[in-house]
Write a protein that holds these residues in place. Structure first.
Motif, PDB file in Angstrom:
ATOM      1  N   UNK A 130     -10.796   9.239   3.470  1.00 12.78           N
ATOM      2  CA  UNK A 130     -11.110   8.059   4.278  1.00 12.78           C
ATOM      3  C   UNK A 130     -11.560   8.488   5.668  1.00 12.78           C
ATOM      4  N   UNK A 131     -12.819   8.200   5.959  1.00 18.40           N
ATOM      5  CA  UNK A 131     -13.404   8.565   7.255  1.00 18.40           C
ATOM      6  C   UNK A 131     -14.466   7.531   7.625  1.00 18.40           C
ATOM      7  N   UNK A 148       0.034   2.873  -7.329  1.00 19.72           N
ATOM      8  CA  UNK A 148       1.152   3.616  -6.736  1.00 19.72           C
ATOM      9  C   UNK A 148       1.266   4.991  -7.389  1.00 19.72           C
ATOM     10  N   UNK A 149       0.506   5.934  -6.875  1.00 19.80           N
ATOM     11  CA  UNK A 149       0.513   7.306  -7.387  1.00 19.80           C
ATOM     12  C   UNK A 149       0.612   8.269  -6.205  1.00 19.80           C
ATOM     13  N   UNK A 150       0.574   9.556  -6.504  1.00 23.58           N
ATOM     14  CA  UNK A 150       0.638  10.585  -5.459  1.00 23.58           C
ATOM     15  C   UNK A 150      -0.578  10.558  -4.556  1.00 23.58           C
ATOM     16  N   UNK A 168      -3.726  10.876   0.795  1.00 22.85           N
ATOM     17  CA  UNK A 168      -4.481  10.161   1.820  1.00 22.85           C
ATOM     18  C   UNK A 168      -3.832  10.293   3.191  1.00 22.85           C
ATOM     19  N   UNK A 169      -2.706  11.006   3.253  1.00 23.26           N
ATOM     20  CA  UNK A 169      -2.070  11.275   4.530  1.00 23.26           C
ATOM     21  C   UNK A 169      -1.019  10.273   4.945  1.00 23.26           C
ATOM     22  N   UNK A 170      -0.519   9.469   4.016  1.00 27.52           N
ATOM     23  CA  UNK A 170       0.534   8.498   4.343  1.00 27.52           C
ATOM     24  C   UNK A 170       1.879   9.226   4.369  1.00 27.52           C
ATOM     25  N   UNK A 171       2.539   9.315   5.534  1.00 30.22           N
ATOM     26  CA  UNK A 171       3.831  10.003   5.599  1.00 30.22           C
ATOM     27  C   UNK A 171       4.885   9.277   4.775  1.00 30.22           C
ATOM     28  N   UNK A 172       5.846   9.982   4.210  1.00 35.98           N
ATOM     29  CA  UNK A 172       6.887   9.346   3.398  1.00 35.98           C
ATOM     30  C   UNK A 172       7.599   8.204   4.116  1.00 35.98           C
ATOM     31  N   UNK A 173       7.842   8.370   5.420  1.00 37.85           N
ATOM     32  CA  UNK A 173       8.564   7.337   6.151  1.00 37.85           C
ATOM     33  C   UNK A 173       7.732   6.079   6.384  1.00 37.85           C
ATOM     34  N   UNK A 218       5.956   0.559   4.431  1.00 36.91           N
ATOM     35  CA  UNK A 218       5.166  -0.371   5.235  1.00 36.91           C
ATOM     36  C   UNK A 218       3.694  -0.339   4.828  1.00 36.91           C
ATOM     37  N   UNK A 219       3.203   0.850   4.459  1.00 33.94           N
ATOM     38  CA  UNK A 219       1.809   0.981   4.022  1.00 33.94           C
ATOM     39  C   UNK A 219       1.570   0.190   2.740  1.00 33.94           C
ATOM     40  N   UNK A 220       2.458   0.358   1.759  1.00 28.45           N
ATOM     41  CA  UNK A 220       2.284  -0.351   0.484  1.00 28.45           C
ATOM     42  C   UNK A 220       2.453  -1.854   0.656  1.00 28.45           C
ATOM     43  N   UNK A 221       3.346  -2.271   1.561  1.00 28.27           N
ATOM     44  CA  UNK A 221       3.531  -3.708   1.807  1.00 28.27           C
ATOM     45  C   UNK A 221       2.265  -4.311   2.406  1.00 28.27           C
TER      46      UNK A 221
END
Length: 249
Positions: free
Chosen positions: A93-94, A184-186, A191-196, A200-203
């Motif tokens: 994504x850029x 919802x996969x790896x 894509x650089x989404x941190x675990x923490x 919030x990203x998926x919501x």
């Protein structure tokens, strides 16, 4: 009765995500499954997960020589191919203004060139009446921020599919596109989404989907199984969106 009994199925990028889920579904329905992936160790691990005598071959889908090698191996070991699922893909994504030539070439090399030459090399070993599934993306129809290059590479797949559905009609080979929405996969980590920030990203992502959630790999696998099996025997040249209605919003 198993839906793919005595069939030979090849899934590129079958070592993770949607490809792995589809490979598992195909194997469970009786197919002899072959997967490809870039990293040998990851491919070997996926083969163990799939079971049922699956075969893994590593290589670069952007290289036509890799596809020629895969076609030779499949033919030598199992004979004609019945199902080819061109699933391997990459997304970076850029914003368009910041896309480098290398990034552009990488995405088109894997997502478009890899699909084109993969099909070119597999068609000669594909049995008449076989099925080709090209994994596209919702992004080819819906504008998503930072996805211009990815969307363009996936839009090419739709054009390929329509052409091939006509070119291969006399052999009864069906060619269809499977276009996932967010799954919802790896890939989220890639894509650089941190675990923490994952929750919030998926919501936030789910808020833009009519069904209010991300899809699961198993749901995409069931759609792929439909396109691979006789359940879709009168279906060719379509783009099957499995996106929870995201394209509607």
């Amino acid at each position: 009765m198993q839906k793919l009994r005595d069939k030979v199925a090849l899934v590129t990028g079958g070592n993770s995500g949607i490809g792995l889920a589809a490979a598992k579904a195909f194997a469970a329905e009786g197919a002899q499954v072959v997967i490809t992936g870039r990293r040998r160790t990851v491919v070997d691990q996926a083969v163990q997960e799939i079971g049922f005598g699956a075969l893994g071959i590593d290589g670069d889908v952007a290289d036509p020589a890799h596809h020629a090698h895969v076609a030779e191996e499949v033919t030598r070991r199992f004979g004609p191919l019945d199902i080819y699922m061109a699933n391997a893909g990459v997304n970076q994504i850029t914003h368009s203004a910041d896309v480098s030539e290398a990034e552009y070439d990488m995405q088109f090399g894997i997502n478009a060139r890899g699909v084109f030459f993969g099909v070119q090399k597999m068609v000669p070993i594909l049995r008449d009446g076989g099925a080709i599934i090209l994994v596209g993306s919702l992004a080819s129809e819906k504008v998503l921020d930072g996805h211009a290059v990815y969307a363009g590479s996936k839009a090419a797949i739709g054009a390929f599919a329509r052409s091939w559905a006509i070119e291969l009609k006399d052999r009864g080979i069906r060619v269809n596109v499977l276009s996932p929405g967010p799954v919802d996969t790896a890939i989220l980590e890639k894509l650089g989404v941190p675990p923490e920030e994952r929750a919030s990203f998926t919501a936030a992502m789910a808020a833009g989907i009519a069904l209010g959630r991300l899809g699961g790999p198993d749901e995409l696998a069931r759609a792929a199984l439909f396109l691979a099996s006789d359940a879709s025997s009168f279906v060719t040249g379509i783009n099957l969106r499995v996106d929870g209605g995201m394209a509607l919003l």
